[in-house]
Design an enzyme around this catalytic site. Sequence first.
Site, PDB file in Angstrom:
ATOM      1  N   GLN A  20       5.071   2.955  -0.642  1.00 43.79           N
ATOM      2  CA  GLN A  20       6.496   2.784  -0.897  1.00 43.79           C
ATOM      3  C   GLN A  20       7.182   4.097  -0.570  1.00 43.79           C
ATOM      4  OE1 GLN A  20       8.394   0.331  -3.356  1.00 43.79           O
ATOM      5  NE2 GLN A  20      10.141   1.526  -2.637  1.00 43.79           N
ATOM      6  N   GLY A  21       7.959   4.117   0.517  1.00 40.73           N
ATOM      7  CA  GLY A  21       8.702   5.328   0.877  1.00 40.73           C
ATOM      8  C   GLY A  21      10.143   5.196   0.414  1.00 40.73           C
ATOM      9  N   ALA A  22      11.006   6.096   0.901  1.00 47.88           N
ATOM     10  CA  ALA A  22      12.407   6.089   0.483  1.00 47.88           C
ATOM     11  C   ALA A  22      13.168   4.915   1.097  1.00 47.88           C
ATOM     12  CB  ALA A  22      13.060   7.405   0.882  1.00 47.88           C
ATOM     13  N   GLU A  23      12.725   4.458   2.267  1.00 44.92           N
ATOM     14  CA  GLU A  23      13.482   3.417   2.956  1.00 44.92           C
ATOM     15  C   GLU A  23      12.657   2.190   3.325  1.00 44.92           C
ATOM     16  OE1 GLU A  23      16.039   4.759   6.024  1.00 44.92           O
ATOM     17  OE2 GLU A  23      17.078   5.940   4.507  1.00 44.92           O
ATOM     18  N   ALA A  24      11.354   2.284   3.136  1.00 51.97           N
ATOM     19  CA  ALA A  24      10.513   1.167   3.574  1.00 51.97           C
ATOM     20  C   ALA A  24       9.298   0.992   2.668  1.00 51.97           C
ATOM     21  CB  ALA A  24      10.055   1.396   5.010  1.00 51.97           C
TER      22      ALA A  24
ATOM     23  N   ASP B 140       9.584  13.181  12.090  1.00 51.50           N
ATOM     24  CA  ASP B 140       8.911  13.306  10.786  1.00 51.50           C
ATOM     25  C   ASP B 140       7.442  13.648  11.016  1.00 51.50           C
ATOM     26  OD1 ASP B 140       8.558  13.284   8.045  1.00 51.50           O
ATOM     27  OD2 ASP B 140       8.510  11.096   7.860  1.00 51.50           O
TER      28      ASP B 140
ATOM     29  N   LYS C 168       5.569  -3.272   7.867  1.00 50.64           N
ATOM     30  CA  LYS C 168       6.468  -2.257   7.326  1.00 50.64           C
ATOM     31  C   LYS C 168       7.850  -2.880   7.209  1.00 50.64           C
ATOM     32  CE  LYS C 168       8.024   2.478   8.062  1.00 50.64           C
ATOM     33  NZ  LYS C 168       7.812   3.726   8.787  1.00 50.64           N
TER      34      LYS C 168
ATOM     35  N   ILE D  13       0.819  -1.231   0.000  1.00 58.43           N
ATOM     36  CA  ILE D  13       0.000   0.000   0.000  1.00 58.43           C
ATOM     37  C   ILE D  13       0.843   1.267   0.000  1.00 58.43           C
ATOM     38  CG2 ILE D  13      -2.069  -1.012   1.080  1.00 58.43           C
ATOM     39  CD1 ILE D  13      -1.135   0.537   3.683  1.00 58.43           C
TER      40      ILE D  13
HETATM   41  N1  LIG Z   1      -0.504   0.979  11.479  1.00 62.17           N
HETATM   42  C1  LIG Z   1      -1.023   1.511  10.382  1.00 62.17           C
HETATM   43  N2  LIG Z   1      -2.357   1.486  10.174  1.00 62.17           N
HETATM   44  C2  LIG Z   1      -2.906   2.008   9.054  1.00 62.17           C
HETATM   45  N3  LIG Z   1      -2.198   2.577   8.060  1.00 62.17           N
HETATM   46  C3  LIG Z   1      -0.862   2.620   8.205  1.00 62.17           C
HETATM   47  C4  LIG Z   1      -0.199   2.111   9.362  1.00 62.17           C
HETATM   48  N4  LIG Z   1       1.128   2.281   9.212  1.00 62.17           N
HETATM   49  C5  LIG Z   1       1.283   2.893   8.028  1.00 62.17           C
HETATM   50  N5  LIG Z   1       0.105   3.101   7.405  1.00 62.17           N
HETATM   51  C6  LIG Z   1      -0.105   3.730   6.102  1.00 62.17           C
HETATM   52  O1  LIG Z   1       1.055   3.601   5.304  1.00 62.17           O
HETATM   53  C7  LIG Z   1       1.655   4.876   5.035  1.00 62.17           C
HETATM   54  C8  LIG Z   1       3.167   4.779   5.067  1.00 62.17           C
HETATM   55  O2  LIG Z   1       3.585   4.341   6.357  1.00 62.17           O
HETATM   56  P1  LIG Z   1       4.804   5.050   7.106  1.00 62.17           P
HETATM   57  O3  LIG Z   1       4.560   6.505   7.137  1.00 62.17           O
HETATM   58  O4  LIG Z   1       5.039   4.348   8.390  1.00 62.17           O
HETATM   59  O5  LIG Z   1       6.003   4.677   6.128  1.00 62.17           O
HETATM   60  P2  LIG Z   1       6.994   5.586   5.281  1.00 62.17           P
HETATM   61  O6  LIG Z   1       7.972   4.674   4.668  1.00 62.17           O
HETATM   62  O7  LIG Z   1       7.495   6.696   6.085  1.00 62.17           O
HETATM   63  O8  LIG Z   1       6.138   6.162   4.173  1.00 62.17           O
HETATM   64  P3  LIG Z   1       6.153   7.667   3.683  1.00 62.17           P
HETATM   65  O9  LIG Z   1       7.508   7.888   3.074  1.00 62.17           O
HETATM   66  O10 LIG Z   1       5.002   7.686   2.724  1.00 62.17           O
HETATM   67  O11 LIG Z   1       5.928   8.535   4.915  1.00 62.17           O
HETATM   68  C9  LIG Z   1       1.072   5.805   6.082  1.00 62.17           C
HETATM   69  O12 LIG Z   1       1.064   7.155   5.667  1.00 62.17           O
HETATM   70  C10 LIG Z   1      -0.323   5.238   6.276  1.00 62.17           C
HETATM   71  O13 LIG Z   1      -1.187   5.687   5.271  1.00 62.17           O
HETATM   72 MG   LIG Z   2       5.325   8.262   6.662  1.00 66.94          MG
END
Ligand SMILES: Nc1ncnc2c1ncn2[C@@H]1O[C@H](COP(=O)(O)OP(=O)(O)OP(=O)(O)O)[C@@H](O)[C@H]1O
Ligand SMILES: [Mg+2]
Length: 236
Positions: free
Chosen positions: A30-34, A147, A49, A28
Amino acid sequence: MVDSTEPSAGPRADEAVPGFDLSRFKLIGQGAEARVWEGSYLDVPAIMKQRFSKKYRHAILDKKITQSRLKQEVRSIVRARKLGVPTPVLYYVEQETNSIYMEKVEGMSVKAALQSRALDEQGLHALLREIGRQVALLHDGGLIHGDLTTSNMLLRSPENKLVLIDFGLSYNNTLAEDKAVDLYVLERAFTSAHSALGNLFDDVLASYRQHSRLWCPTLNKFAEVRMRGRKRTMVG
Ligand SMILES: Nc1ncnc2c1ncn2[C@@H]1O[C@H](COP(=O)(O)OP(=O)(O)OP(=O)(O)O)[C@@H](O)[C@H]1O
Ligand SMILES: [Mg+2]
């Protein structure tokens, strides 16, 4: 170590994690590291994650960084909860694949709620105050989120309870400067994504001031950090 730099790569189906049906996890985010996957744990909706390796980093260094970020994220989630800040419940941490399995918070992000005007004026005011209160709790407990954006805040339905997520850049620190930068990141998130709704951050800050024991040095520093930010913007 998982090599999952290809966006299409799924979670490790060969790793049997008790309680998880990995084949049913769906990507659902895709970020820079995860990467963030949605699925289920013992038939309860769950989020996974998974941090992936960065090819440009030296392999051993990369492994160390990825593992320390994972540990830091897990520790910070636990710490935030102890401080009374709602976070997703942790289900399982798998070091070999750099994965965290946690509760799926049902609802929408604060960003989506603000942009779709999902809240009435009273609900909006209560939410902004709650954001200020929760950040104050984190900071008074010596935890910097790292963040603070409206995408990293969820509203748990049906009551619209605020839940903070994404502690991947969190760390322990009690310096006013670090707290001020945390607040500044949040202010920038509000001005860049939600300025059409007016000066929402003022309510957040007023609530922070009311709830943080150490608001005075933090808000003094915040004024400095803001000035530095403005100067930088003017210089370009
Ligand atoms: N526990 C959770 N319950 C519901 N949705 C979640 C949860 N954890 C993450 N998400 C969804 O997944 C997205 C990305 O998760 P997260 O922010 O932890 O990762 P990220 O790698 O930092 O992504 P980004 O770079 O988009 O911020 C969140 O913005 C949220 O929409
Ligand atoms: Mg995030």
